[in-house]
Motif scaffolding. Structure first.
Motif, mmCIF file in Angstrom:
data_model
loop_
_atom_site.group_PDB
_atom_site.id
_atom_site.type_symbol
_atom_site.label_atom_id
_atom_site.label_comp_id
_atom_site.label_asym_id
_atom_site.label_seq_id
_atom_site.Cartn_x
_atom_site.Cartn_y
_atom_site.Cartn_z
ATOM 1 N N THR A 57 0.864 -1.323 0.163
ATOM 2 C CA THR A 57 0.012 0.115 0.092
ATOM 3 C C THR A 57 0.724 1.198 0.104
ATOM 4 O OG1 THR A 57 0.047 -0.048 2.461
ATOM 5 C CG2 THR A 57 -1.780 -0.955 1.356
ATOM 6 N N ALA A 58 2.148 1.046 0.067
ATOM 7 C CA ALA A 58 2.998 2.292 0.228
ATOM 8 C C ALA A 58 4.360 2.024 -0.652
ATOM 9 C CB ALA A 58 3.160 2.699 1.560
ATOM 10 N N TYR A 59 4.421 2.686 -1.812
ATOM 11 C CA TYR A 59 5.617 2.254 -2.432
ATOM 12 C C TYR A 59 6.888 3.676 -1.972
ATOM 13 C CZ TYR A 59 3.674 -0.981 -5.970
ATOM 14 O OH TYR A 59 3.117 -1.914 -6.149
ATOM 15 N N THR A 60 7.875 3.222 -1.918
ATOM 16 C CA THR A 60 9.181 4.303 -1.405
ATOM 17 C C THR A 60 10.110 4.477 -2.389
ATOM 18 O OG1 THR A 60 8.416 3.686 0.888
ATOM 19 C CG2 THR A 60 10.556 4.530 0.668
ATOM 20 N N PRO A 61 10.298 5.600 -2.633
ATOM 21 C CA PRO A 61 11.691 5.789 -3.569
ATOM 22 C C PRO A 61 12.780 6.133 -2.794
ATOM 23 C CG PRO A 61 10.368 8.063 -3.030
ATOM 24 C CD PRO A 61 9.566 6.834 -2.437
ATOM 25 N N TYR A 62 13.964 5.398 -3.393
ATOM 26 C CA TYR A 62 15.260 5.547 -2.739
ATOM 27 C C TYR A 62 15.988 6.169 -3.610
ATOM 28 C CZ TYR A 62 13.729 2.473 1.180
ATOM 29 O OH TYR A 62 13.062 1.747 1.954
#
Length: 667
Positions: free
Chosen positions: A378-383
């Motif tokens: 439910t939450a995509y994180t960019p690095y």
């Protein structure tokens, strides 16, 4: 100093072509049997390259396109307010405009108006689906001055092979009500049905066998299909229901199924193949054995699908012969889509999410950069720096769901970039509603580093009721920029957005990533400086694991700008050169076809060592590596301090570096 290989042109061939007259060209092509009606892009004719034909179509005449097999469709986008389709013979077809419901046109012929109520001015999406095979499409009629536009292509294609069940027989909309159509739509993928009522796997006693006919252009006839026209990501085989009535023995069925899976693999080397247990439980052991035989032969991407309990007798069927009703086909798709999604995307939940427009997992959302899409559904994180996403959407409004406070930039269509400062929750990106139609959105988050600790996550979009997403046109090439705070864009006005890497990607019309972190070194120093030689292969610059899956994207060029910080962390020349050589090898392993550029740092640090590492790579057989001399690129007015370029400085770097990259990758 930029190493460049010799390039040769084709002046002689071009000169010869220039003197050939049009009549001679046509004559020669006709003699070779290759004459085609070449259309200007955008004119809506059968040969218009902006028309995307999904399924097995014969477009060889240039003036008519014949849809073979059931449920073939044609997609495009168009400008203006109306569109009409030309049909040679009476035909039944369904039409969806701007992602709306499929409207049925029964027994129509000639020039058929698909927009009896004109649309709002703008760009619109169109899909025309033919219920049965061997029907003829003769092109579109657009408004005066209007044109077609290349549609966004859905990622991947699923091919369904079967009989009347796969064709959707006895349902109201036939192919459009079949589990095959529903599964493809749910996964957001293109889909084809190589299926016809009454067909068997084995050709026996008058029953057409798909073990042979699958490889033909049409459901009848002997013309071979050109499998280079498209490549399937997955093939679902649902055959055996009819063979039992034609005297096919278990041994004959198993042998034919095993050979069929082998032959399909030869046509689709990269596809995952699914062998479905028939709903009437026929040849179950033989189907399993065929899958096991292929697995035993080393083909691990062939899977058996057990459909036990998927449908309820009576309630989910149209008749007693195994034909599901519309509810049954929906249940079938509900069970099959996660199976396919699990194989193609790594998790079953990803396939379910694919049906929810605008949510994480929606395949129409293009995530560029290193995003963590597996830790949370439910939450995509960019690095790393400069990651962004792009999506097309219909309707007039769009909102972005944010978990915690964050700064981000958003751009709708070709409008101005808007900055959102310290926002969270559901953020309205369209306080003034847009015009009806298709729109694009691009969002990138403030780099989370140093003292800035915003909550950079993507939790989905909120769209208008009935609105949907689509895959917008996307660049075909990508450039990756590897570096420290200079590559991040530290001290520039919009951080990563105003850094030279972002500027070059936008200027060249490519996707772009910034694998960079403020304060980073090349070498992992003993005093704690993050070393990108080690962390380059990671999903997260500040974590030892997990590794980044390099197959998620392949760069056409990689620009390395490292060494500015190493001098202050006790890194020796020998250490730097060894680490630089190691990083070049790691980049090459991740991006086998990329051109790699090693920049002289703008402060002139570790220059001999960088050059030596490049020479070593070239001497070792890697001819696609260059050292780039940046002497004189920046002046005192181009810096905010003694190290970091300002906006003007980043533009100056882009002015010098963009042509260097473009010359190598052909943009």
């Amino acid at each position: 100093m930029l190493t460049s290989p010799h390039r040769s042109g084709r002046r002689g061939a071009r000169a010869l072509a220039a003197v050939l007259t049009t009549a001679l060209v046509v004559c020669l092509l006709s003699l070779a049997g290759l004459t085609r009606a070449h259309a200007a892009p955008g004119d809506g004719s059968v040969s218009d390259p902006h028309l995307v034909y999904v399924g097995r179509w014969d477009t060889s005449s240039g003036t008519t396109a014949v849809a073979h097999w059931a449920g073939a469709y044609v997609q495009t986008s168009f400008t203006g307010t109306t569109v009409q389709v030309k049909a040679r013979d009476a035909v039944n077809l369904h039409v969806s405009v701007d992602g709306g419901p499929d409207v049925f046109h029964a027994g129509v012929r000639g020039t058929v108006n698909l927009t009896p109520r004109p649309l709002a001015p703008g760009t619109h999406a169109l899909r025309i689906t033919y219920r049965s095979g061997d029907t003829v499409f003769q092109g579109l009629v657009l408004d005066a001055g209007a044109r077609t536009v290349a549609p966004g292509a859905a990622p991947g294609l699923i091919e369904f092979v079967g009989d009347s069940i796969t064709a959707g027989a006895l349902t109201d909309r036939l192919a459009l009500d079949s589990y095959a159509w529903k599964t493809g739509e749910r996964l957001g993928m293109r889909h084809t049905r190589i299926a016809r009522a009454g067909y068997c796997l084995v050709a026996r006693s008058g029953c057409t066998g798909l073990s042979g006919q699958f490889f033909r252009t049409a459901s009848t006839g002997a013309v071979d299909w050109d499998f280079s026209r498209y490549r399937a990501s997955a093939v679902v085989v649902n055959l055996g229901t009819n063979d039992i009535g034609h005297g096919v023995t278990g041994a004959a069925f198993q042998a034919a199924y095993t050979a069929f899976l082998r032959d399909v693999r030869a046509k689709y080397p990269d596809a995952t193949l699914f062998a479905v247990r028939t709903l009437k439980k026929r040849y179950v052991a033989e189907t399993r054995a065929a899958v096991a035989a292929r697995n035993g032969a080393g083909d691990s991407r062939v899977r058996y699908v057990d459909t036990s309990g998927w449908l309820t007798d009576g309630a989910d069927y149209e008749d007693g012969n195994g034909h599901p009703n519309e509810a049954g086909h929906t249940k079938f798709a509900d069970r099959l889509a996660p199976v396919i999604g699990a194989a193609l995307n790594g998790t079953a939940s990803a396939s379910v999410r694919a049906a929810a427009p605008g949510q994480p997992g929606d395949p129409n959302i293009k995530f560029v950069g290193r995003w963590d899409t597996t830790t949370s559904s439910t939450a995509y994180t960019p690095y790393w720096a400069g990651a962004y996403y792009r999506v097309g959407f219909t309707g007039r409004t769009v909102q972005l769901k944010q978990r915690g406070t964050i700064d981000f930039w958003a751009r709708i269509d070709d409008g101005p970039v808007r900055f959102y400062d310290d926002v969270k929750g559901t953020v309205n990106l369209t306080p003034a509603a847009l015009s009806p139609g298709r729109h694009t959105l691009q969002v990138n988050y403030q780099v989370v580093a140093g003292s800035y600790r915003g909550d950079a996550v993507f939790q989905g979009l909120v769209l208008d009721s009935g609105a949907t997403t689509f895959a917008p046109p996307a660049p075909t090439k990508l450039v990756e920029f590897v570096g420290d705070s200079i590559t991040v864009g530290t001290t520039s006005s919009q951080n990563a957005r105003t850094a030279y890497g972002w500027l070059i990607g936008e200027r060249l019309g490519t996707e772009h990533t910034q694998i960079a972190q403020g304060g980073a070194c090349l070498v992992a120093a003993t005093d704690g400086c993050v070393g990108l030689e080690r962390q380059y292969t990671k999903l997260n610059p500040n974590a030892a694991t997990p590794d980044w899956d390099a197959a998620r994207y392949r760069a056409d060029a990689v620009v390395i700008n490292l060494g500015t910080n190493d001098a202050g962390h006790g890194v020796s020349s020998a250490q730097f050169q060894a680490a630089c050589s190691s990083l070049l090898r790691k980049v090459r392993a991740a991006h086998p076809g990329a051109w790699i550029f090693a920049l002289e740092t703008f402060r002139g640090r570790f220059v001999p060592q960088t050059e030596a590492a490049v020479r070593g790579a070239v001497a070792g057989g890697d001819s696609r590596v260059s050292f780039v001399d940046t002497t004189g690129w920046l002046g005192s007015g181009d810096l905010t301090d003694s190290v970091h370029p300002n906006d003007q400085g980043h533009r100056a770097i882009a002015d010098r570096l963009a042509p260097v990259v473009a010359a190598r990758i052909g943009v």
